[in-house]
Design a protein around this motif. Structure first.
Motif, PDB file in Angstrom:
ATOM      1  N   TYR A 258       0.837  -1.199   0.000  1.00 53.27           N
ATOM      2  CA  TYR A 258       0.000   0.000   0.000  1.00 53.27           C
ATOM      3  C   TYR A 258       0.878   1.257   0.000  1.00 53.27           C
ATOM      4  N   LYS A 259       1.862   1.270   0.889  1.00 54.55           N
ATOM      5  CA  LYS A 259       2.718   2.459   1.033  1.00 54.55           C
ATOM      6  C   LYS A 259       3.513   2.726  -0.237  1.00 54.55           C
ATOM      7  N   LEU A 262       1.194   4.192  -2.817  1.00 51.25           N
ATOM      8  CA  LEU A 262       0.841   5.559  -2.428  1.00 51.25           C
ATOM      9  C   LEU A 262       1.995   6.519  -2.702  1.00 51.25           C
ATOM     10  N   ASP A 263       3.213   6.077  -2.393  1.00 48.14           N
ATOM     11  CA  ASP A 263       4.392   6.920  -2.623  1.00 48.14           C
ATOM     12  C   ASP A 263       4.557   7.215  -4.116  1.00 48.14           C
ATOM     13  N   SER A 266       1.632   9.533  -5.266  1.00 47.63           N
ATOM     14  CA  SER A 266       1.774  10.880  -4.683  1.00 47.63           C
ATOM     15  C   SER A 266       2.915  11.638  -5.349  1.00 47.63           C
ATOM     16  N   GLN A 311      -7.830  13.506  -0.985  1.00 47.06           N
ATOM     17  CA  GLN A 311      -7.144  12.397  -0.305  1.00 47.06           C
ATOM     18  C   GLN A 311      -8.062  11.182  -0.188  1.00 47.06           C
ATOM     19  N   ILE A 314      -8.021   9.361  -3.544  1.00 41.20           N
ATOM     20  CA  ILE A 314      -6.781   8.582  -3.705  1.00 41.20           C
ATOM     21  C   ILE A 314      -6.812   7.341  -2.819  1.00 41.20           C
ATOM     22  N   LYS A 315      -7.328   7.516  -1.610  1.00 39.89           N
ATOM     23  CA  LYS A 315      -7.425   6.386  -0.685  1.00 39.89           C
ATOM     24  C   LYS A 315      -8.332   5.294  -1.241  1.00 39.89           C
ATOM     25  N   LEU A 318      -6.599   3.551  -4.197  1.00 44.51           N
ATOM     26  CA  LEU A 318      -5.566   2.659  -3.665  1.00 44.51           C
ATOM     27  C   LEU A 318      -6.186   1.376  -3.122  1.00 44.51           C
TER      28      LEU A 318
END
Length: 404
Positions: A258-259, A262-263, A266, A311, A314-315, A318
Motif C-alpha cells: 500500500y505504502k 501511495l508513494d 503521490s 485524499q 486517492i485512498k 488505492l
C-alpha cells in the motif's frame, strides 16, 4: 462373451485399466459412446495434455468423504506414473511448476499411444457404443439387454466439458446398485459477475492474488478467468450452491505494498500537477484496468485531472487496486468446467480394489467418483491411479479364482 470384463468409458481411466488388464491376458471390451477414444484428453493442458504433476500430494485433492485418496496416491505415485508411461514409449517434459506433459507437447501423442497399446493387447474397443442399461442376473452383468460380463468397470467420467444435457449414465448405474451420489458441481471453471462495468477491463490479465491464491487473473466480458480463478473456483462454486452471490477480493498489484503504491502515485501528482487521471494510474496498472478501478472508486465523472483528486479519492483508488471486490453470481457451468466435483460417494467403495461394497464384480474409477483435484495434472493423475489400482486388483482376483 461371458466372463469377459467390460469397461464403460474410453477416457483416461478406462484406457489405462484396459491396457493393464489386457497385457495380463485378460479379455476386455471397452465401450465408448463417442466416435473416438480419449476425447477429453485432447483438450487438457491447452492441447498439450497435462498428464500428471511431479508434486503429487493429498493436499491437491478433494472429496466429501476423502477416506482413501492418500492410499491410492501412495500406491501410484508420480514415479509409478512416469515408469508406466515410459514403458509405453512416452517420455515426460516437466516445467518449473511441476506440471508434466508428453515430450512432444501434444495431447494427441498420449491418446494415440494409449489407443495403440490397448489394441495391440487385444482390447475390443467399441466406438459409438452407448451403454443404456445394466442389469444383474445369475451373477452376471448384462449390458443393453444383450452382452453379459462377470466384471464391469464404470469409467464414464462426468459431464464436464460436455455441450449436451444428457444425464451421466455412470451416476445412474451407480444409483441402480444402491450407491449414493454426491451432487456434482463445476470446478476449475470461469466465474460470472453481474458487474456491468467489468467489460471495461475485458482482456486485461494481471498476476494478482485472489482469495489468497496468486496467479493469472483475466478480466472478461462475463467476469473472471485465468489460472488463479480456476484454482479458487471449486470453493466459490460450492458456496454458490447455497447462496446467490459471493464477493471475491483481488489484489491487482501484489508486488507493491500500500505504502509503495501511495508513494509512487503521490510523487507523480507532485511532479505532474495537472495530469490525466488515467495516464496517472497507467504508470502502475493497465489503462483499461485503471478506468475500471476509477469507476469502482466512485470518482466523479467531471474529475479528469489529478489536481482535483482529494485524499479520500486517492485512498479509495488505492484500496481498489489492492482490494478490488467483484460480485460473483455463477460459474460458466459444467460445459466450460475442466472437472466436476462430486460423484459416486467413496464410502461404499473398497480402497484397495476400487470395487463396490454393494455388488461383487462392480468397479468405479476416475472422475465418476467423488474426487477432484487442483489444476495442474492432478485430475488426470487420479484417473491413472484409480485405474491402476482397479486393474491390478482384478488381476489378483482372477488369479485367485484360477487357483481355487
Amino acid at each position: 462373451m461371458d466372463n469377459q470384463i467390460a469397461i464403460i468409458g474410453a477416457g483416461a481411466s478406462g484406457l489405462i485399466t484396459s491396457i493393464i488388464l489386457a497385457s495380463n491376458g485378460i479379455k476386455v471390451v471397452l465401450y465408448e459412446e463417442n466416435s473416438k477414444v480419449g476425447k477429453k484428453l485432447y483438450a487438457t493442458g491447452n492441447g498439450r495434455c497435462n498428464i500428471t504433476n511431479k508434486n503429487i500430494s493429498i493436499d491437491n485433492f478433494y472429496s466429501s468423504t476423502n477416506n482413501f485418496i492418500d492410499y491410492i496416491l501412495d500406491s501410484f505415485s508420480f514415479e509409478n506414473c512416469k515408469d508406466f508411461f515410459s514403458k509405453l514409449g512416452l517420455e515426460f517434459s516437466i516445467n518449473e511448476n511441476g506440471r508434466v506433459y508428453p515430450l512432444s507437447l501434444q495431447a494427441s501423442s498420449v491418446v494415440e499411444v494409449l489407443e495403440q497399446k490397448a489394441k495391440s493387447y487385444g482390447v475390443d474397443i467399441k466406438l459409438n457404443s452407448k451403454v443404456e442399461n445394466i442389469k444383474y442376473k445369475n451373477s452376471m452383468f448384462i449390458l443393453n439387454n444383450n452382452y453379459s460380463y462377470s466384471n464391469i468397470i464404470i469409467a464414464t467420467g462426468s459431464k464436464a466439458m460436455s455441450k449436451t444435457d444428457d444425464i451421466n449414465k455412470g451416476y445412474e448405474f451407480a444409483k441402480s446398485f444402491g450407491h449414493n451420489i454426491i451432487e456434482p458441481f463445476p470446478s476449475l471453471v470461469q466465474l460470472l459477475s453481474d458487474d456491468k462495468n467489468i467489460t471495461i477491463a475485458n482482456g486485461v490479465k494481471v498476476v494478482g492474488v485472489v482469495e489468497g491464491v496468486k496467479g493469472d487473473i483475466l478480466f472478461t466480458n462475463y467476469g473472471l478467468s485465468g489460472s488463479a480463478i480456476l484454482d479458487i473456483s471449486r470453493n466459490i462454486s460450492q458456496k454458490l450452491t447455497k447462496q446467490k452471490n459471493i464477493l471475491v477480493t483481488i489484489d491487482t498489484l501484489p508486488s507493491l505494498s500500500y505504502k509503495e503504491i501511495l508513494d509512487i502515485l503521490s510523487t507523480n501528482i507532485k511532479n505532474n500537477k495537472s495530469q490525466d487521471i488515467y495516464l496517472w494510474l497507467n504508470s502502475i496498472i493497465n489503462k483499461k484496468l485503471a478506468k475500471y478501478i476509477i469507476i469502482k472508486s466512485n470518482i466523479p465523472q467531471n474529475i479528469k485531472y489529478t489536481n482535483f483528486l482529494t485524499q479520500n479519492h486517492i485512498k479509495q483508488i488505492l484500496k481498489n487496486i489492492k482490494e478490488l471486490k467483484i460480485n460473483i453470481t455463477n460459474t460458466k457451468g459444467s460445459a466450460n468446467a475442466e472437472v466436476l466435483a462430486g460423484g459416486v460417494d467413496l464410502k461404499d467403495i473398497n480402497k484397495t480394489t476400487m470395487s463396490s461394497n454393494n455388488k461383487d464384480g462392480l468397479y468405479f474409477i476416475g472422475e465418476v467418483l467423488d474426487v477432484d483435484g487442483d489444476c495442474g495434472g492432478y485430475n488426470l493423475h487420479w484417473a491413472w491411479a484409480s485405474g491402476y489400482i482397479c486393474a491390478n486388483s482384478i488381476i489378483k482376483k482372477l488369479e485367485g479364482e484360477k487357483n481355487v
